[in-house]
Design an enzyme around this catalytic site. Structure first.
Site, PDB file in Angstrom:
ATOM      1  CB  CYS A 169      -0.964   0.007   1.177  1.00 33.87           C
ATOM      2  SG  CYS A 169      -0.184  -0.254   2.783  1.00 33.87           S
ATOM      3  CG  HIS A 262       0.043   4.688   3.681  1.00 32.18           C
ATOM      4  ND1 HIS A 262      -0.524   4.725   4.928  1.00 32.18           N
ATOM      5  CD2 HIS A 262       0.295   3.367   3.419  1.00 32.18           C
ATOM      6  CE1 HIS A 262      -0.619   3.478   5.406  1.00 32.18           C
ATOM      7  NE2 HIS A 262      -0.119   2.649   4.515  1.00 32.18           N
TER       8      HIS A 262
END
Length: 373
Positions: A169, A262
């Site tokens: 990810c 993120h």
């Protein structure tokens, strides 16, 4: 209600029957929410560990529902199957999404068992990312890698079954930003990622230690961040994917007190004459991939968004851009040691995890690798 795709007509009442294996965990829950109103996929089967098997999905998840939206009514009463009973699960679906929480060798064996049962596997797990004939795909970047499935099927002895995986990810923030710049000869990149707690399958309720805290270590994450881009930028050679040899990437990964999203600070140097700031921004704005060409349901119309504001992108403001499937970039400027530096942001459980896997499954269906039984 019809969808025209690649010159073929797809009838919406003939949706693909889909299962989620590992349905009770955080990523499994995200799959459930994404599939609730999907135009191509109908969620018919949920599977998890033996301790959840036999319970309704509502009972099995209990108080652990971690999504901000309510559990879909359509799945509450579905009885959870035992994920280890491969034939039972595989017989009910056209393919599965896999998001189990198990040791890697057990995940590899489970995913291969499903593939050998002629059930395609679209995996969120890392266990098969380095299997040479398993494509690890970001549809905008290396959609052509799905052709290695033909070689994988020969190895497995299958007609329909195979495994395809999405990448880590954290890569989804900075690799899409670097990709359009590869034509200029990216020589090296330094990346510092600031990763949300949902990447660990946690919430602030279940991980109160993360409140007002930063942890400068995420097990295995730096190795993945440095090495997995090499497979994305690799090429098919015979019956395997050969990794790219460059650029050199070094990474530092930190866990920060953010629920989702993120962020990455990226520094990049080029071999030869570096592009201008204006050229880089133009390349980002113009970039699109196979997902946009096919107009896949989950694909963002604009994959890369650049913000001119000095304080953007921001996690809370920008992580849901284009349904959480776009990548945000900002603060592009010259650097004193590298050529340029910038920041970028992606939603880790949407673009980075379940949403990226759904987009990959759409690509595999559109290209004919997943078919209805």
């Amino acid at each position: 209600n019809w969808l025209f795709l690649k010159g073929k007509v797809l009838e919406m009442d003939k949706q693909y029957k889909v299962g989620v294996v590992g349905a009770t965990g955080m990523v499994g829950q995200r799959f459930v929410t994404l599939l609730e109103n999907h135009p191509w996929f109908k969620l018919t089967t949920l599977a998890a560990s033996g301790r959840s098997a036999g319970k309704t999905y509502e009972e099995a998840v209990g108080s652990r529902w971690a999504m901000t939206t309510p559990m879909p009514e359509s799945v509450k009463k579905l009885v959870v199957l035992d994920a280890s009973k491969v034939e039972e699960v595989a017989s009910q679906v056209d393919f599965i999404f896999c998001a189990v929480n198990m040791p890697k060798d057990e995940i590899k064996a489970l995913e291969e068992a499903y593939a050998k049962a002629e059930c395609p596997v679209v995996s969120n797990n890392s266990a098969n990312r380095w299997t040479p004939d398993v494509p690890m795909v970001v549809p905008e970047i290396n959609a052509d890698h799905i052709r290695i499935i033909d070689a994988q099927r020969k190895r497995l002895g299958t007609k329909c079954g195979f495994i395809a995986v999405k990448s880590n990810c954290s890569l989804q923030s900075y690799v899409p930003a670097l990709h359009p710049l590869m034509k200029y000869g990216v020589e090296q990149a330094l990346v510092c990622t600031y990763q949300a707690i949902s990447g660990a399958g946690r919430t602030f309720e279940t991980w109160p230690e993360m409140i007002d805290n930063v942890i400068p270590y995420i097990g295995g994450e730096e190795e993945k961040s440095e090495q997995e881009p090499m497979k994305l930028w690799g090429h098919i050679e015979g019956d395997k994917i050969v990794n790219a040899a460059e650029p050199n990437i070094t990474a530092q990964c930190l866990r920060v007190p953010v629920s989702d999203g993120h962020m990455a600070a990226c520094f990049v140097s080029f071999k030869g004459e570096k592009p201008s700031l204006e050229q880089i921004k133009a390349d980002w704005a113009a970039f699109s991939g196979r997902a946009q060409e096919l107009k896949l349901p989950s694909a963002p119309r604009q994959f890369l968004h650049y913000f001119e504001e000095a304080d953007r992108p921001q996690t809370k403001l920008d992580r849901m851009l284009e349904g959480g499937m776009a990548v945000s970039i900002g603060r592009l400027r010259p650097d004193t040691q590298y050529d340029y530096k910038f920041v970028c942001l992606s939603h880790n459980t949407l673009r980075g995890a379940a949403g990226g896997a759904v987009l990959l499954a759409e690509l595999l269906c559109a290209e004919g690798y997943i078919t209805r039984k």
